[in-house]
Design a protein around this motif. Structure first.
Motif, PDB file in Angstrom:
ATOM      1  N   ALA A 140      -3.206  -5.754 -48.451  1.00  0.00           N
ATOM      2  CA  ALA A 140      -3.397  -7.187 -48.214  1.00  0.00           C
ATOM      3  C   ALA A 140      -2.588  -7.655 -47.011  1.00  0.00           C
ATOM      4  N   ILE A 141      -1.341  -7.186 -46.912  1.00  0.00           N
ATOM      5  CA  ILE A 141      -0.491  -7.587 -45.789  1.00  0.00           C
ATOM      6  C   ILE A 141      -1.075  -7.105 -44.473  1.00  0.00           C
ATOM      7  N   LEU A 142      -1.490  -5.845 -44.423  1.00  0.00           N
ATOM      8  CA  LEU A 142      -2.037  -5.290 -43.189  1.00  0.00           C
ATOM      9  C   LEU A 142      -3.335  -5.989 -42.787  1.00  0.00           C
ATOM     10  N   ARG A 143      -4.158  -6.324 -43.760  1.00  0.00           N
ATOM     11  CA  ARG A 143      -5.415  -7.011 -43.461  1.00  0.00           C
ATOM     12  C   ARG A 143      -5.135  -8.381 -42.838  1.00  0.00           C
ATOM     13  N   SER A 144      -4.177  -9.102 -43.405  1.00  0.00           N
ATOM     14  CA  SER A 144      -3.848 -10.425 -42.882  1.00  0.00           C
ATOM     15  C   SER A 144      -3.245 -10.338 -41.486  1.00  0.00           C
ATOM     16  N   LEU A 145      -2.361  -9.377 -41.277  1.00  0.00           N
ATOM     17  CA  LEU A 145      -1.753  -9.207 -39.956  1.00  0.00           C
ATOM     18  C   LEU A 145      -2.810  -8.891 -38.906  1.00  0.00           C
ATOM     19  N   ALA A 146      -3.777  -8.037 -39.280  1.00  0.00           N
ATOM     20  CA  ALA A 146      -4.834  -7.685 -38.336  1.00  0.00           C
ATOM     21  C   ALA A 146      -5.700  -8.890 -38.005  1.00  0.00           C
ATOM     22  N   ALA A 147      -5.990  -9.711 -39.006  1.00  0.00           N
ATOM     23  CA  ALA A 147      -6.823 -10.897 -38.790  1.00  0.00           C
ATOM     24  C   ALA A 147      -6.118 -11.893 -37.869  1.00  0.00           C
ATOM     25  N   ALA A 148      -4.817 -12.102 -38.088  1.00  0.00           N
ATOM     26  CA  ALA A 148      -4.055 -13.028 -37.244  1.00  0.00           C
ATOM     27  C   ALA A 148      -3.998 -12.513 -35.809  1.00  0.00           C
ATOM     28  N   GLU A 149      -3.764 -11.213 -35.643  1.00  0.00           N
ATOM     29  CA  GLU A 149      -3.679 -10.637 -34.304  1.00  0.00           C
ATOM     30  C   GLU A 149      -5.030 -10.699 -33.591  1.00  0.00           C
ATOM     31  N   GLN A 150      -6.104 -10.551 -34.325  1.00  0.00           N
ATOM     32  CA  GLN A 150      -7.434 -10.644 -33.726  1.00  0.00           C
ATOM     33  C   GLN A 150      -7.660 -12.032 -33.117  1.00  0.00           C
ATOM     34  N   GLU A 151      -7.213 -13.067 -33.838  1.00  0.00           N
ATOM     35  CA  GLU A 151      -7.353 -14.424 -33.306  1.00  0.00           C
ATOM     36  C   GLU A 151      -6.514 -14.612 -32.049  1.00  0.00           C
ATOM     37  N   ARG A 152      -5.289 -14.111 -32.057  1.00  0.00           N
ATOM     38  CA  ARG A 152      -4.423 -14.253 -30.889  1.00  0.00           C
ATOM     39  C   ARG A 152      -5.006 -13.509 -29.684  1.00  0.00           C
ATOM     40  N   THR A 153      -5.537 -12.312 -29.921  1.00  0.00           N
ATOM     41  CA  THR A 153      -6.124 -11.525 -28.844  1.00  0.00           C
ATOM     42  C   THR A 153      -7.333 -12.239 -28.248  1.00  0.00           C
ATOM     43  N   ARG A 154      -8.156 -12.815 -29.102  1.00  0.00           N
ATOM     44  CA  ARG A 154      -9.329 -13.550 -28.643  1.00  0.00           C
ATOM     45  C   ARG A 154      -8.924 -14.728 -27.760  1.00  0.00           C
ATOM     46  N   ARG A 155      -7.851 -15.419 -28.137  1.00  0.00           N
ATOM     47  CA  ARG A 155      -7.407 -16.570 -27.356  1.00  0.00           C
ATOM     48  C   ARG A 155      -6.768 -16.150 -26.038  1.00  0.00           C
ATOM     49  N   GLN A 156      -6.135 -14.994 -26.023  1.00  0.00           N
ATOM     50  CA  GLN A 156      -5.568 -14.493 -24.767  1.00  0.00           C
ATOM     51  C   GLN A 156      -6.669 -14.179 -23.758  1.00  0.00           C
ATOM     52  N   ALA A 157      -7.818 -13.751 -24.262  1.00  0.00           N
ATOM     53  CA  ALA A 157      -8.954 -13.434 -23.390  1.00  0.00           C
ATOM     54  C   ALA A 157      -9.692 -14.686 -22.938  1.00  0.00           C
ATOM     55  N   GLN A 158      -9.401 -15.816 -23.571  1.00  0.00           N
ATOM     56  CA  GLN A 158     -10.033 -17.094 -23.214  1.00  0.00           C
ATOM     57  C   GLN A 158      -8.920 -18.127 -22.995  1.00  0.00           C
ATOM     58  N   PRO A 159      -8.339 -18.159 -21.802  1.00  0.00           N
ATOM     59  CA  PRO A 159      -7.178 -19.031 -21.547  1.00  0.00           C
ATOM     60  C   PRO A 159      -7.425 -20.489 -21.911  1.00  0.00           C
ATOM     61  N   GLU A 160      -8.629 -20.989 -21.681  1.00  0.00           N
ATOM     62  CA  GLU A 160      -8.902 -22.389 -22.004  1.00  0.00           C
ATOM     63  C   GLU A 160      -8.796 -22.620 -23.508  1.00  0.00           C
ATOM     64  N   LEU A 161      -9.311 -21.672 -24.288  1.00  0.00           N
ATOM     65  CA  LEU A 161      -9.194 -21.771 -25.739  1.00  0.00           C
ATOM     66  C   LEU A 161      -7.731 -21.700 -26.151  1.00  0.00           C
ATOM     67  N   GLY A 162      -6.977 -20.797 -25.516  1.00  0.00           N
ATOM     68  CA  GLY A 162      -5.556 -20.692 -25.830  1.00  0.00           C
ATOM     69  C   GLY A 162      -4.807 -21.978 -25.541  1.00  0.00           C
ATOM     70  N   ASP A 163      -5.138 -22.640 -24.425  1.00  0.00           N
ATOM     71  CA  ASP A 163      -4.491 -23.907 -24.090  1.00  0.00           C
ATOM     72  C   ASP A 163      -4.796 -24.975 -25.140  1.00  0.00           C
ATOM     73  N   ARG A 164      -6.026 -24.994 -25.615  1.00  0.00           N
ATOM     74  CA  ARG A 164      -6.396 -25.987 -26.622  1.00  0.00           C
ATOM     75  C   ARG A 164      -5.688 -25.718 -27.951  1.00  0.00           C
ATOM     76  N   VAL A 165      -5.534 -24.442 -28.279  1.00  0.00           N
ATOM     77  CA  VAL A 165      -4.815 -24.109 -29.507  1.00  0.00           C
ATOM     78  C   VAL A 165      -3.367 -24.569 -29.414  1.00  0.00           C
ATOM     79  N   GLN A 166      -2.728 -24.350 -28.273  1.00  0.00           N
ATOM     80  CA  GLN A 166      -1.342 -24.777 -28.119  1.00  0.00           C
ATOM     81  C   GLN A 166      -1.218 -26.294 -28.205  1.00  0.00           C
ATOM     82  N   ALA A 167      -2.156 -27.004 -27.606  1.00  0.00           N
ATOM     83  CA  ALA A 167      -2.143 -28.466 -27.703  1.00  0.00           C
ATOM     84  C   ALA A 167      -2.363 -28.908 -29.149  1.00  0.00           C
ATOM     85  N   LEU A 168      -3.250 -28.226 -29.828  1.00  0.00           N
ATOM     86  CA  LEU A 168      -3.512 -28.541 -31.233  1.00  0.00           C
ATOM     87  C   LEU A 168      -2.277 -28.314 -32.088  1.00  0.00           C
TER      88      LEU A 168
END
Length: 239
Positions: A11-39
């Motif tokens: 369960a821990i590994l699954r959650s860590l992987a899911a969180a990292e997947q979201e962060r990686t996706r936002r790193q590849a889309q700087p505009e999305l990352g900026d909006r997340v930080q503002a949010l």
């Protein structure tokens, strides 16, 4: 016992992987990352406004700060998550089963929060947020059940920490874990658990405090998905 511990590690590994997947996706889309930080910044301000009464309370201020910063705040947990991912087998082997369960819940909370933040940011027209845009984004996501689950998870973690303060053997075990945790690279987790234990211990019972948190957040939940966003324009209020 072994089966429960293995399932906790999974369960821990699954959650860590899911969180990292979201962060990686936002790193590849700087505009999305900026909006997340503002949010995240907007939500931090909202949380401090919603729980201003607890933050101003002599009895509850420390617990409110821990709750908002460590459990429910906008902090970057990528370093801690990366640390956990490397040493989950050691975590499951060294820490008591109850604590492993709490860490699994904490991991699920962070993974869900990262997913919701991404979905919200995608629904925002820009990184400039106000009350109407915030409410509209929640309504566009349509993820009311996930928001309810997020509240449930953060309360579960907090209640577990409170429960540890009334379990002498568990608190002793936690103190004894300092050296092994440091040697295994689990110092961040150890600090989080001890800080949570010490914070909730000073309350001598967290039911009233957590009841206030829950009442605030569930009232907001109802407002987010029923309010007319246009009615909030110019209000200056953070829903």
């Amino acid at each position: 016992m072994v089966q429960k511990r293995e399932s906790g590690a999974t369960a821990i590994l699954r959650s860590l992987a899911a969180a990292e997947q979201e962060r990686t996706r936002r790193q590849a889309q700087p505009e999305l990352g900026d909006r997340v930080q503002a949010l995240k910044a907007y939500q931090q301000a909202r949380l401090r406004l919603s729980h201003a009464d607890l933050l101003a309370s002599p009895r509850y201020a420390a617990a409110a700060r821990f709750f908002l910063d460590e459990l429910y705040g906008p902090g970057d947990f990528s370093r801690r998550d990366a640390q956990f991912a490397r040493i989950v087998p050691a975590l499951v082997r060294l820490f008591p089963r109850e604590i492993v369960g709490t860490v699994a819940t904490l991991g699920e909370l962070h993974a869900l929060t990262e997913s919701l933040d991404s979905a919200m940011a995608e629904a925002l027209p820009s990184a400039a947020l106000d009350a109407p845009a915030y409410v509209r984004a929640w309504q566009v996501t349509g993820r009311r059940a996930d928001r309810e689950r997020q509240i449930d998870l953060l309360l579960d973690v907090a209640r577990s920490l409170d429960r540890y303060t009334r379990t002498p053997m568990l608190s002793v075990s936690l103190r004894m874990m300092r050296a092994p945790a440091r040697a295994a690279g689990l110092s961040d987790l150890q600090v989080f658990l001890e800080r949570g234990f010490d914070t909730f211990k000073t309350l001598r019972g967290a039911d009233e405090f957590l009841g206030c948190i829950e009442a605030h957040e569930r009232a907001l939940l109802a407002q987010l998905f029923t309010a007319d966003p246009s009615s909030l324009a110019g209000s200056g209020q953070l829903p």
